[in-house]
Write a protein that holds these residues in place. Structure first.
Motif, PDB file in Angstrom:
ATOM      1  N   HIS A 164     -17.645  -4.863  16.643  1.00 23.73           N
ATOM      2  CA  HIS A 164     -16.576  -4.445  17.548  1.00 23.73           C
ATOM      3  C   HIS A 164     -15.535  -5.519  17.812  1.00 23.73           C
ATOM      4  N   HIS A 165     -15.919  -6.795  17.688  1.00 21.26           N
ATOM      5  CA  HIS A 165     -15.017  -7.868  18.106  1.00 21.26           C
ATOM      6  C   HIS A 165     -14.655  -8.871  17.013  1.00 21.26           C
ATOM      7  N   HIS A 166     -15.388  -8.907  15.919  1.00 25.16           N
ATOM      8  CA  HIS A 166     -15.148  -9.955  14.921  1.00 25.16           C
ATOM      9  C   HIS A 166     -15.182  -9.421  13.491  1.00 25.16           C
ATOM     10  N   LEU A 167     -14.793  -8.172  13.293  1.00 23.35           N
ATOM     11  CA  LEU A 167     -14.776  -7.593  11.954  1.00 23.35           C
ATOM     12  C   LEU A 167     -13.594  -8.139  11.165  1.00 23.35           C
ATOM     13  N   SER A 168     -13.838  -8.496   9.923  1.00 26.75           N
ATOM     14  CA  SER A 168     -12.782  -9.021   9.066  1.00 26.75           C
ATOM     15  C   SER A 168     -11.747  -7.942   8.770  1.00 26.75           C
ATOM     16  N   PRO A 169     -10.475  -8.313   8.571  1.00 26.01           N
ATOM     17  CA  PRO A 169      -9.463  -7.313   8.189  1.00 26.01           C
ATOM     18  C   PRO A 169      -9.887  -6.570   6.931  1.00 26.01           C
ATOM     19  N   ALA A 170      -9.463  -5.309   6.809  1.00 23.40           N
ATOM     20  CA  ALA A 170      -9.906  -4.443   5.710  1.00 23.40           C
ATOM     21  C   ALA A 170      -9.667  -5.073   4.347  1.00 23.40           C
ATOM     22  N   GLU A 171      -8.547  -5.796   4.187  1.00 25.75           N
ATOM     23  CA  GLU A 171      -8.218  -6.377   2.884  1.00 25.75           C
ATOM     24  C   GLU A 171      -9.069  -7.605   2.564  1.00 25.75           C
ATOM     25  N   GLN A 172      -9.825  -8.092   3.538  1.00 30.91           N
ATOM     26  CA  GLN A 172     -10.711  -9.244   3.332  1.00 30.91           C
ATOM     27  C   GLN A 172     -12.120  -8.921   3.838  1.00 30.91           C
ATOM     28  N   ARG A 173     -12.560  -7.686   3.639  1.00 31.06           N
ATOM     29  CA  ARG A 173     -13.815  -7.256   4.265  1.00 31.06           C
ATOM     30  C   ARG A 173     -14.874  -6.899   3.230  1.00 31.06           C
ATOM     31  N   PRO A 174     -15.786  -7.824   2.923  1.00 33.32           N
ATOM     32  CA  PRO A 174     -16.931  -7.459   2.081  1.00 33.32           C
ATOM     33  C   PRO A 174     -17.787  -6.428   2.804  1.00 33.32           C
ATOM     34  N   ALA A 175     -18.541  -5.663   2.034  1.00 32.71           N
ATOM     35  CA  ALA A 175     -19.424  -4.658   2.631  1.00 32.71           C
ATOM     36  C   ALA A 175     -20.779  -4.715   1.937  1.00 32.71           C
ATOM     37  N   VAL A 176     -21.831  -4.440   2.685  1.00 29.55           N
ATOM     38  CA  VAL A 176     -23.159  -4.414   2.092  1.00 29.55           C
ATOM     39  C   VAL A 176     -23.168  -3.399   0.958  1.00 29.55           C
ATOM     40  N   LEU A 177     -23.817  -3.735  -0.142  1.00 31.69           N
ATOM     41  CA  LEU A 177     -23.789  -2.877  -1.326  1.00 31.69           C
ATOM     42  C   LEU A 177     -24.392  -1.504  -1.026  1.00 31.69           C
ATOM     43  N   PRO A 178     -23.736  -0.422  -1.490  1.00 39.98           N
ATOM     44  CA  PRO A 178     -24.232   0.933  -1.230  1.00 39.98           C
ATOM     45  C   PRO A 178     -25.676   1.136  -1.675  1.00 39.98           C
ATOM     46  N   GLY A 179     -26.059   0.510  -2.782  1.00 42.93           N
ATOM     47  CA  GLY A 179     -27.428   0.656  -3.265  1.00 42.93           C
ATOM     48  C   GLY A 179     -28.455   0.161  -2.262  1.00 42.93           C
ATOM     49  N   HIS A 180     -28.096  -0.882  -1.517  1.00 42.67           N
ATOM     50  CA  HIS A 180     -29.025  -1.401  -0.509  1.00 42.67           C
ATOM     51  C   HIS A 180     -29.174  -0.433   0.654  1.00 42.67           C
ATOM     52  N   ILE A 181     -28.098   0.276   0.972  1.00 41.81           N
ATOM     53  CA  ILE A 181     -28.177   1.279   2.036  1.00 41.81           C
ATOM     54  C   ILE A 181     -29.109   2.406   1.606  1.00 41.81           C
ATOM     55  N   ASP A 182     -28.986   2.812   0.350  1.00 40.42           N
ATOM     56  CA  ASP A 182     -29.859   3.871  -0.174  1.00 40.42           C
ATOM     57  C   ASP A 182     -31.325   3.455  -0.141  1.00 40.42           C
ATOM     58  N   GLU A 183     -31.564   2.150  -0.337  1.00 40.62           N
ATOM     59  CA  GLU A 183     -32.937   1.639  -0.369  1.00 40.62           C
ATOM     60  C   GLU A 183     -33.475   1.282   1.016  1.00 40.62           C
ATOM     61  N   GLY A 184     -32.613   1.401   2.027  1.00 47.00           N
ATOM     62  CA  GLY A 184     -33.027   1.039   3.375  1.00 47.00           C
ATOM     63  C   GLY A 184     -32.878  -0.433   3.697  1.00 47.00           C
ATOM     64  N   ARG A 185     -32.272  -1.186   2.782  1.00 48.90           N
ATOM     65  CA  ARG A 185     -32.069  -2.613   3.030  1.00 48.90           C
ATOM     66  C   ARG A 185     -30.693  -2.906   3.615  1.00 48.90           C
ATOM     67  N   GLY A 186     -29.794  -1.959   3.532  1.00 44.08           N
ATOM     68  CA  GLY A 186     -28.466  -2.135   4.095  1.00 44.08           C
ATOM     69  C   GLY A 186     -28.358  -1.374   5.399  1.00 44.08           C
ATOM     70  N   ILE A 187     -27.781  -2.012   6.422  1.00 41.27           N
ATOM     71  CA  ILE A 187     -27.649  -1.373   7.726  1.00 41.27           C
ATOM     72  C   ILE A 187     -26.219  -1.513   8.232  1.00 41.27           C
ATOM     73  N   ALA A 188     -25.825  -0.620   9.137  1.00 45.40           N
ATOM     74  CA  ALA A 188     -24.512  -0.688   9.759  1.00 45.40           C
ATOM     75  C   ALA A 188     -24.543  -1.688  10.898  1.00 45.40           C
ATOM     76  N   LEU A 189     -23.451  -2.443  11.060  1.00 42.10           N
ATOM     77  CA  LEU A 189     -23.385  -3.359  12.185  1.00 42.10           C
ATOM     78  C   LEU A 189     -23.218  -2.600  13.500  1.00 42.10           C
ATOM     79  N   GLU A 190     -22.464  -1.503  13.457  1.00 41.30           N
ATOM     80  CA  GLU A 190     -22.191  -0.752  14.691  1.00 41.30           C
ATOM     81  C   GLU A 190     -23.397   0.134  15.029  1.00 41.30           C
ATOM     82  N   ARG A 191     -24.420  -0.486  15.547  1.00 40.34           N
ATOM     83  CA  ARG A 191     -25.641   0.246  15.876  1.00 40.34           C
ATOM     84  C   ARG A 191     -25.601   0.778  17.302  1.00 40.34           C
TER      85      ARG A 191
END
Length: 256
Positions: A164-191
Motif C-alpha cells: 500500500h505504501h512502497h510499491l514500485s512504479p509500474a514501469e519498474q515493478r518486478p512481479a513474482v513469477l506466475p508459475g510460483h503462484i500456481d504452485e502456491g509459492r507466490g503470494i500477493a502482498l496485499e493480504r
C-alpha cells in the motif's frame, strides 16, 4: 574493522562459511537442491561470477575474521552467464530498460554475524556499495529481501504495508513469477485491505534490512516468494540510484 572485495578462493570460502552460519545454523535454512551442499558452506553457481564485499574484524581473537558480506552481480556479467539469481523468483523484465544508460546491479546474500549487527558495520557495507556503483556506473540496484519463516499469515500486515505504501512504479515493478503462484509459492502482498490493520505495528514488523532499504528510498515489486529452501518469504527490492544519491551521496562518499 576494514572493508574490501574478495581477493582469492580462501576469502570466498570464508564468505560461504559466514553465510552458512547465518542462513543455516542461525535461521534454519535447508537445501532443496539435488546436489549435496558442502558441509558448513553456503555456495552456488553464482558465487564465482560475483564480487563479494567483506567486512573484516582484524582484531578478532582468532586473527582476521569475515563478519559481514554482500554479494554483487552486475548486469554485464549476468548476461554472459546464468542471468540474475532473482530471476528464479521474480519476473525482472520491467527492469530491463529501467537502468537507462547505466548497468543494473543485483544485491544479494547480505548477512552479518550477530555481535557485529551494528550501524557501524552496516555503514561500512553501504559505503562499499556506494563506491562500487560509482566505479561501474550503476543506475539501478535490486535484489531480494527476506522475512523469516514461510508462513504468509505471520507477515500479512507487514506485506500489506509494503504493497500500500512502497510499491514500485509500474514501469519498474518486478512481479513474482506466475508459475510460483500456481504452485502456491507466490503470494500477493496485499493480504489485508488498507485500513484493516495497525500500520504502526506493521511497520515495526518489517525486518531491519527491509527498513534499511526503505530509508534510502527503495520500493518493492509485486507479490512475494515463499522460499522453503531458505525458510524465508522474499520480496523484490528496487532502488534507482538517482533517487538515493541526493540523500546519501555525502554520507557514503559516492562522488569520491
Amino acid at each position: 574493522m576494514s572493508l574490501r572485495l574478495v581477493q582469492d578462493e580462501r576469502e570466498l570460502t570464508a564468505v560461504q562459511r559466514l553465510r552458512w552460519q547465518v542462513f543455516y545454523a542461525e535461521r534454519g535454512a535447508g537445501s532443496e537442491a539435488d546436489a549435496p551442499r558442502p558441509e558448513h558452506l553456503d555456495a552456488d553457481v553464482y558465487d564465482p561470477l560475483c564480487d563479494h564485499l567483506l567486512v573484516i574484524d582484524e582484531d578478532a581473537l582468532a586473527g582476521e575474521q569475515v563478519v559481514g558480506t554482500y554479494r554483487l552481480l552486475r548486469e554485464s556479467v549476468a548476461r554472459r552467464s546464468f542471468g540474475f539469481y532473482s530471476a528464479g523468483e521474480f519476473d525482472l523484465q520491467p527492469l530491463t530498460h529501467a537502468g537507462g544508460s547505466g548497468e543494473l546491479l543485483e544485491l544479494g546474500r547480505s548477512c552479518v554475524l550477530p555481535p557485529y549487527r551494528t550501524s557501524g558495520t552496516i555503514s561500512l557495507l553501504w559505503r562499499g556499495i556506494a563506491d562500487y556503483i560509482a566505479r561501474y556506473e550503476i543506475s539501478l540496484m535490486f535484489g531480494c529481501a527476506s522475512f523469516a519463516g514461510t508462513d504468509p499469515e505471520a507477515h500479512a500486515a507487514a506485506l500489506s504495508y509494503l504493497h500500500h505504501h512502497h510499491l514500485s512504479p509500474a514501469e519498474q515493478r518486478p512481479a513474482v513469477l506466475p508459475g510460483h503462484i500456481d504452485e502456491g509459492r507466490g503470494i500477493a502482498l496485499e493480504r489485508q485491505p488498507l485500513g484493516s490493520y495497525d500500520e504502526r505495528r506493521a511497520l515495526m514488523g518489517l525486518p531491519p534490512l527491509v527498513k534499511g532499504y526503505m530509508r534510502v528510498g527503495a520500493k518493492f515489486g509485486e507479490g512475494a516468494y515463499v522460499d522453503h529452501a531458505f525458510n524465508t518469504i522474499d520480496v523484490c527490492v528496487v532502488m534507482p540510484v538517482d533517487l538515493i544519491a541526493g540523500r546519501y551521496a555525502a554520507r557514503f562518499s559516492v562522488a569520491a
